[in-house]
Write an enzyme that holds these catalytic residues in place. Structure first.
Site, mmCIF file in Angstrom:
data_model
loop_
_atom_site.group_PDB
_atom_site.id
_atom_site.type_symbol
_atom_site.label_atom_id
_atom_site.label_comp_id
_atom_site.label_asym_id
_atom_site.label_seq_id
_atom_site.Cartn_x
_atom_site.Cartn_y
_atom_site.Cartn_z
ATOM 1 N N HIS A 17 0.836 -1.201 0.000
ATOM 2 C CA HIS A 17 0.000 0.000 0.000
ATOM 3 C C HIS A 17 0.873 1.254 0.000
ATOM 4 O O HIS A 17 1.709 1.419 0.898
ATOM 5 C CB HIS A 17 -0.883 -0.037 1.255
ATOM 6 C CG HIS A 17 -1.923 1.032 1.320
ATOM 7 N ND1 HIS A 17 -2.228 1.682 2.487
ATOM 8 C CD2 HIS A 17 -2.749 1.548 0.376
ATOM 9 C CE1 HIS A 17 -3.210 2.550 2.268
ATOM 10 N NE2 HIS A 17 -3.542 2.490 0.994
ATOM 11 N N GLU A 44 0.471 -0.494 -4.773
ATOM 12 C CA GLU A 44 -0.596 0.484 -4.987
ATOM 13 C C GLU A 44 0.020 1.864 -4.803
ATOM 14 O O GLU A 44 0.919 2.052 -3.954
ATOM 15 C CB GLU A 44 -1.704 0.256 -3.952
ATOM 16 C CG GLU A 44 -2.925 1.141 -4.128
ATOM 17 C CD GLU A 44 -2.955 2.396 -3.279
ATOM 18 O OE1 GLU A 44 -3.933 3.143 -3.357
ATOM 19 O OE2 GLU A 44 -1.974 2.660 -2.536
ATOM 20 N N ASP A 46 -1.064 6.363 -5.185
ATOM 21 C CA ASP A 46 -2.109 7.373 -5.397
ATOM 22 C C ASP A 46 -1.577 8.420 -6.363
ATOM 23 O O ASP A 46 -0.517 8.997 -6.107
ATOM 24 C CB ASP A 46 -2.447 8.047 -4.066
ATOM 25 C CG ASP A 46 -2.859 7.046 -3.014
ATOM 26 O OD1 ASP A 46 -3.905 6.407 -3.191
ATOM 27 O OD2 ASP A 46 -2.119 6.892 -2.011
ATOM 28 N N HIS A 59 -1.180 11.256 -1.782
ATOM 29 C CA HIS A 59 -2.478 10.778 -1.296
ATOM 30 C C HIS A 59 -3.435 11.928 -1.000
ATOM 31 O O HIS A 59 -4.568 11.958 -1.470
ATOM 32 C CB HIS A 59 -2.286 9.921 -0.045
ATOM 33 C CG HIS A 59 -3.574 9.402 0.512
ATOM 34 N ND1 HIS A 59 -4.372 10.131 1.364
ATOM 35 C CD2 HIS A 59 -4.220 8.234 0.312
ATOM 36 C CE1 HIS A 59 -5.454 9.423 1.669
ATOM 37 N NE2 HIS A 59 -5.392 8.263 1.051
ATOM 38 N N GLU A 119 -4.003 4.079 -8.258
ATOM 39 C CA GLU A 119 -5.265 4.659 -7.797
ATOM 40 C C GLU A 119 -5.322 6.098 -8.284
ATOM 41 O O GLU A 119 -4.499 6.934 -7.882
ATOM 42 C CB GLU A 119 -5.394 4.603 -6.270
ATOM 43 C CG GLU A 119 -6.749 5.179 -5.870
ATOM 44 C CD GLU A 119 -6.955 5.410 -4.389
ATOM 45 O OE1 GLU A 119 -6.235 4.829 -3.553
ATOM 46 O OE2 GLU A 119 -7.866 6.208 -4.084
HETATM 47 O O1 G3P Z 1 -6.398 1.772 -3.268
HETATM 48 C C1 G3P Z 1 -6.698 1.254 -2.015
HETATM 49 C C2 G3P Z 1 -6.547 2.284 -0.932
HETATM 50 O O2 G3P Z 1 -5.351 2.961 -1.119
HETATM 51 C C3 G3P Z 1 -7.695 3.255 -0.923
HETATM 52 O O3 G3P Z 1 -7.676 4.129 0.150
HETATM 53 O O4 G3P Z 1 -7.224 6.304 1.191
HETATM 54 O O5 G3P Z 1 -5.493 4.544 1.262
HETATM 55 O O6 G3P Z 1 -6.009 5.712 -0.868
HETATM 56 P P1 G3P Z 1 -6.551 5.223 0.442
HETATM 57 MG MG MG Z 2 -4.750 4.659 -2.267
#
Ligand code: G3P
Ligand code: MG
Length: 249
Positions: A17, A44, A46, A59, A119
């Site tokens: 993440h 993953e 952002d 993020h 994302e």
């Molecule tokens: O993509 C999964 C997760 O990252 C979504 O929530 O707020 O951590 O970007 P967040």
């Molecule tokens: Mg995310």
């Protein structure tokens, strides 16, 4: 790769993440390096669009939490964003780490065969422009790659723009709850997967997803028992902050 080719799911189960969770400054190159060293082969991240159209990793909608800057990013050009220290907030060890452009992360992933889940995380009211630009950039950057990045978003308008710009890139709808009409939206977007907040996932959801042809991925799974439960249900992606979890399950 076309959507149809995703009949064989090409992505690994374990997904770091924001790179390496909380062990390194999120969404920086240092995080992806650490995640890779921990054994993760998919990540993953952002992605936003700078005011001058550069896709980059962040993020939050503001700079305060994870950089030396402050305030909204909405009107910041890349030349300004790249001046920020994006590591010192985490620990002294990472002071001087800077924000990362998507093309820099793409090069890093392609060099070593790392898989990516992008994302699309637009600043409010920039959903469509971010979806379009990120999809076009990803399509070009991964043009020669055997496996494309998986695009995901909580924002249907961002995914719709990505679908129009680069229809062959696989898309996933992110769900933090089951809002009214989500199934029709996932169908219209021709999603290959749902990425769900993990407590939402049960047998009924798995059956529903299978009936629609959607794979199911989960975030953010930091507990071994929960990871085992999800795996038993047939979940095909575990997005985690816990860099040792893949050794414990
Ligand atoms: O993509 C999964 C997760 O990252 C979504 O929530 O707020 O951590 O970007 P967040
Ligand atoms: Mg995310």
């Amino acid at each position: 790769m076309s959507q149809a080719a995703l009949n064989d799911w090409p992505y690994p189960l374990w997904i770091g993440h924001r790179g390496a969770g909380k062990d390194a400054p999120e969404n920086t190159l240092a995080a992806f390096r650490l995640g890779w060293a921990a054994g993760y082969r998919m990540f993953e991240c952002d992605v936003k669009l700078s005011a001058d159209g550069v896709p980059y990793l962040l993020h939050d909608a503001t700079l305060d939490r994870t950089t030396s800057g402050s305030g909204s990013v909405e009107h910041k050009a890349w030349a300004e964003l790249v001046q920020m220290d994006a590591g010192g907030w985490h620990s002294a060890e990472y002071a001087g780490e800077r924000l990362l452009r998507l093309d820099e992360l793409a090069a890093w992933c392609l060099e070593r065969g790392a898989y990516l889940n992008i994302e699309i995380k637009p600043v409010h009211s920039h959903e469509a422009s971010t979806g379009t630009s990120v999809a076009l950039a990803a399509q070009a950057l991964w043009a020669q790659a055997p496996v494309p990045p998986l695009l995901s978003s909580f924002q249907p308008h961002a995914l719709q723009a990505a679908q129009q710009a680069a229809p062959d890139l696989p898309r996933a709808l992110l769900l933090d709850r089951f809002w009214p009409g989500w199934e029709a939206v996932a169908q219209q977007l021709a999603c290959v997967a749902l990425v769900c907040h993990h407590p939402l996932i049960d047998e009924a959801l798995m059956r529903n997803a299978q009936a629609h042809g959607w794979r199911v991925l989960s975030y953010t799974v930091n507990d071994a028992a929960e990871a085992r439960r999800l795996q038993r249900l047939g979940v095909e992606g575990l997005i985690t902050d816990h860099m040792n979890l893949l050794n414990l399950v």
